[in-house]
Motif scaffolding. Structure first.
Motif, PDB file in Angstrom:
ATOM      1  N   ASP A 127      18.319 -34.921  18.531  1.00 54.09           N
ATOM      2  CA  ASP A 127      18.863 -33.703  18.823  1.00 54.09           C
ATOM      3  C   ASP A 127      20.105 -33.607  18.116  1.00 54.09           C
ATOM      4  N   MET A 128      20.645 -34.390  17.724  1.00 51.06           N
ATOM      5  CA  MET A 128      22.274 -34.282  17.292  1.00 51.06           C
ATOM      6  C   MET A 128      22.204 -33.360  16.079  1.00 51.06           C
ATOM      7  N   PRO A 129      22.982 -32.435  15.750  1.00 48.34           N
ATOM      8  CA  PRO A 129      23.069 -31.814  14.292  1.00 48.34           C
ATOM      9  C   PRO A 129      23.662 -32.979  13.388  1.00 48.34           C
ATOM     10  N   LYS A 130      23.235 -32.442  12.053  1.00 47.95           N
ATOM     11  CA  LYS A 130      24.044 -33.258  11.066  1.00 47.95           C
ATOM     12  C   LYS A 130      25.533 -32.732  10.896  1.00 47.95           C
ATOM     13  N   SER A 131      26.456 -33.562  11.345  1.00 51.29           N
ATOM     14  CA  SER A 131      27.762 -33.152  11.271  1.00 51.29           C
ATOM     15  C   SER A 131      28.894 -34.139  11.306  1.00 51.29           C
ATOM     16  N   GLY A 132      30.024 -33.748  10.689  1.00 46.47           N
ATOM     17  CA  GLY A 132      31.175 -34.877  10.612  1.00 46.47           C
ATOM     18  C   GLY A 132      31.236 -35.569  12.266  1.00 46.47           C
ATOM     19  N   PHE A 133      31.404 -34.810  13.095  1.00 43.74           N
ATOM     20  CA  PHE A 133      31.594 -35.171  14.257  1.00 43.74           C
ATOM     21  C   PHE A 133      30.355 -35.951  14.703  1.00 43.74           C
ATOM     22  N   SER A 134      29.140 -35.643  14.622  1.00 46.52           N
ATOM     23  CA  SER A 134      28.159 -36.440  15.009  1.00 46.52           C
ATOM     24  C   SER A 134      28.163 -37.822  14.356  1.00 46.52           C
ATOM     25  N   ALA A 135      28.436 -37.998  13.141  1.00 47.60           N
ATOM     26  CA  ALA A 135      28.440 -39.005  12.304  1.00 47.60           C
ATOM     27  C   ALA A 135      29.650 -39.935  12.736  1.00 47.60           C
ATOM     28  N   ASN A 136      30.876 -39.477  13.133  1.00 44.98           N
ATOM     29  CA  ASN A 136      31.959 -40.546  13.717  1.00 44.98           C
ATOM     30  C   ASN A 136      31.443 -40.891  15.060  1.00 44.98           C
ATOM     31  N   SER A 137      30.916 -40.164  16.033  1.00 43.44           N
ATOM     32  CA  SER A 137      30.466 -40.587  17.317  1.00 43.44           C
ATOM     33  C   SER A 137      29.233 -41.431  17.119  1.00 43.44           C
ATOM     34  N   GLN A 138      28.439 -41.429  16.009  1.00 46.09           N
ATOM     35  CA  GLN A 138      27.310 -42.682  15.735  1.00 46.09           C
ATOM     36  C   GLN A 138      27.805 -43.646  15.325  1.00 46.09           C
ATOM     37  N   ALA A 139      29.029 -43.615  14.567  1.00 48.87           N
ATOM     38  CA  ALA A 139      29.634 -44.772  13.904  1.00 48.87           C
ATOM     39  C   ALA A 139      30.153 -45.593  15.067  1.00 48.87           C
ATOM     40  N   LYS A 140      30.731 -45.339  16.038  1.00 49.64           N
ATOM     41  CA  LYS A 140      31.376 -46.189  17.020  1.00 49.64           C
ATOM     42  C   LYS A 140      30.188 -46.676  17.782  1.00 49.64           C
ATOM     43  N   VAL A 141      28.843 -46.106  18.093  1.00 53.18           N
ATOM     44  CA  VAL A 141      28.066 -46.791  18.775  1.00 53.18           C
ATOM     45  C   VAL A 141      27.293 -47.907  17.803  1.00 53.18           C
ATOM     46  N   ALA A 142      27.308 -47.557  16.399  1.00 46.24           N
ATOM     47  CA  ALA A 142      26.768 -48.781  15.381  1.00 46.24           C
ATOM     48  C   ALA A 142      27.717 -49.720  15.372  1.00 46.24           C
ATOM     49  N   ALA A 143      29.065 -49.459  15.331  1.00 50.02           N
ATOM     50  CA  ALA A 143      30.092 -50.548  15.360  1.00 50.02           C
ATOM     51  C   ALA A 143      29.806 -51.484  16.396  1.00 50.02           C
ATOM     52  N   MET A 144      29.885 -50.917  17.480  1.00 46.37           N
ATOM     53  CA  MET A 144      29.801 -51.710  18.884  1.00 46.37           C
ATOM     54  C   MET A 144      28.603 -52.674  18.812  1.00 46.37           C
ATOM     55  N   ALA A 145      27.361 -52.057  18.396  1.00 46.91           N
ATOM     56  CA  ALA A 145      26.115 -52.868  18.171  1.00 46.91           C
ATOM     57  C   ALA A 145      26.278 -53.959  16.966  1.00 46.91           C
ATOM     58  N   VAL A 146      26.927 -53.578  15.990  1.00 43.04           N
ATOM     59  CA  VAL A 146      27.164 -54.729  14.959  1.00 43.04           C
ATOM     60  C   VAL A 146      28.051 -55.983  15.510  1.00 43.04           C
ATOM     61  N   ARG A 147      29.234 -55.642  16.277  1.00 46.63           N
ATOM     62  CA  ARG A 147      30.023 -56.519  16.616  1.00 46.63           C
ATOM     63  C   ARG A 147      29.431 -57.471  17.620  1.00 46.63           C
ATOM     64  N   GLY A 148      28.360 -56.733  18.353  1.00 48.80           N
ATOM     65  CA  GLY A 148      27.589 -57.518  19.457  1.00 48.80           C
ATOM     66  C   GLY A 148      26.550 -58.393  18.969  1.00 48.80           C
ATOM     67  N   ALA A 149      25.816 -58.028  17.745  1.00 42.72           N
ATOM     68  CA  ALA A 149      25.043 -58.883  17.120  1.00 42.72           C
ATOM     69  C   ALA A 149      25.807 -59.953  16.314  1.00 42.72           C
ATOM     70  N   LEU A 150      27.025 -59.728  16.003  1.00 43.29           N
ATOM     71  CA  LEU A 150      27.460 -60.579  15.081  1.00 43.29           C
ATOM     72  C   LEU A 150      28.312 -61.609  15.831  1.00 43.29           C
TER      73      LEU A 150
END
Length: 420
Positions: A323-346
């Motif tokens: 549901d999220m639109p393609k926007s700079g705010f969305s990308a920044n928000s998604q990046a923090k989720v991904a960063a947390m997941a990457v740290r968790g995995a590694l």
């Protein structure tokens, strides 16, 4: 919902502070590689490096040395921002956070060997890969237009030289000339963006070429913040802007760059400026890595992991997430989720449930700002909208001015969150 630079950064800091300290490893550091240095990629690289406290070796691959934000670039066209104010360097990411910034094009991904190939030669190995390449354009989406004609008919949907070119063309329009925008079909980067652009072009023309005309050829029956924009156009630019939707031929459009004409359902318009914004797709590296289905790259909202490769996370405009639109705010928000997941995995650090938010501001005229936004959460199927808000027609001038000022504070906050 009100945001300023301090509030935006404070929220990000609080979120990162909740993370558990990474596990100590005796072996070589795990490697995270990020492709793309925009709102998604720069944020992801910064948060992986900062919050892992040196436990992860982070490489950011980005061809440009100065990144110009697409968000707020319309305000440059309207005379509210300088181009320099939209440009940002990667120097602090390298110096402060120890990120290895490689200025080159990523041209391929060997997902079996876990390497990224570079246009300049060689490759970069990874344990986890984050891809945030933004958008590319669908070939043949507008008959008569392709990348070879983008100088004559700029898209200006990747900020920088294209934005400067479009502004020069607008400034060079003859008295009483015609600007035509070919608007994109859904889905595309920044849903309100084309219509804010029309507003900013109209703002410039009203002051400098008041008898000029703006025509929008639009394949969509409706668009983001439509009531707000149409109210604003009538109030500030009455008679200057005409939108031709699909009911009147707006989805049957072709262009001829040689003679600067636009054919709208058989009616040929002679134009002085033609701004073609074609249909969009995920940045080319996603196709090269075989991570797309159709035009976009499907991901899990819980971690932003590719549904085709668990070792790859895909962010921002390139991903199909729900549901999220393609926007700079969305990308920044998604990046923090991904960063947390990457740290968790590694590193084994704790991973918390994914939460997301987005706000898109638009400027219609001086101090006449509007916004739309929502909060989201991850489900097994998608990133799902939880609640939302939008500016209302008929709001008083003081509220609209405050909304614009809020957007200026947000811009300062998000760019600091990306690059500081």
């Amino acid at each position: 919902m009100t945001l300023n630079r301090r509030a935006f950064l404070g929220t990000a800091t609080a979120a990162s502070a909740t993370l558990a300290a990474p596990m100590v490893r005796a072996q070589a550091k795990p490697r995270a590689v990020v492709i793309g240095g925009g709102a998604g990629g720069a944020t992801a690289a910064r948060y992986i490096a900062k919050d892992s406290k040196g436990e992860i070796d982070v490489t950011l691959i980005e061809p440009t040395r100065t990144y110009y934000t697409c968000f707020f670039s319309n305000l440059y066209l309207g005379g509210f921002r300088t181009m320099d104010s939209l440009g940002h360097s990667y120097a602090t990411l390298a110096a402060t956070h120890g990120i290895n910034v490689v200025h080159d094009w990523a041209i391929g991904v060997d997902r079996d060997a876990k390497t990224v190939s570079l246009a300049g030669g060689g490759s970069v190995p990874y344990d986890r890969l984050v891809i945030s390449p933004g958008i590319d354009f669908v070939d043949g989406a507008v008959p008569g237009w392709d990348l070879s004609t983008q100088t004559a008919m700029p898209h200006a949907y990747k900020a920088g030289t294209q934005t400067e070119l479009l502004k020069r063309q607008i400034e060079s329009m003859p008295e009483g000339g015609t600007y035509v925008m070919v608007a994109p079909p859904n889905p595309y980067r920044c849903p309100p963006g084309p219509y804010e652009r029309v507003s900013m072009v109209a703002h410039y023309l009203k002051a400098n070429n008041p008898t000029a005309k703006i025509i929008i050829a639009d394949p969509k029956p409706k668009f983001s913040k439509q009531g707000l924009f149409e109210e604003g156009w009538q109030k500030h630019y009455g008679g200057m802007i005409e939108r031709i939707g699909p009911d009147f031929g707006g989805e049957n459009v072709s262009v001829n760059a040689a003679d600067m004409t636009v054919d709208i359902d058989g009616e040929v318009v002679n134009a002085d400026v033609v701004n073609v914004i074609p249909a969009m797709k995920a940045g080319a590296i996603c196709d090269a890595a075989a991570l797309t289905e159709g035009n976009w790259a499907p991901v899990s909202g819980h971690t932003m992991q590719s549904r085709l490769d668990e070792n790859v996370h895909i962010l921002g405009d390139a991903c199909a997430q729900g549901d999220m639109p393609k926007s700079g705010f969305s990308a920044n928000s998604q990046a923090k989720v991904a960063a947390m997941a990457v740290r968790g995995a590694l590193t084994g650090s704790r991973v918390f449930p994914a939460k997301f938010s987005n706000t898109c501001w638009s400027l219609i005229d001086t101090d006449d700002g509007v916004k739309v936004g929502a909060s989201y959460e991850a489900t097994d199927e998608k990133i799902a909208k939880v609640d939302g808000f939008v500016s209302q027609t008929g709001e008083d001038a003081a509220l609209r001015k405050a909304t614009y000022e809020e957007s200026v504070g947000w811009y300062a906050g998000i760019t600091a969150d990306m690059f500081s």
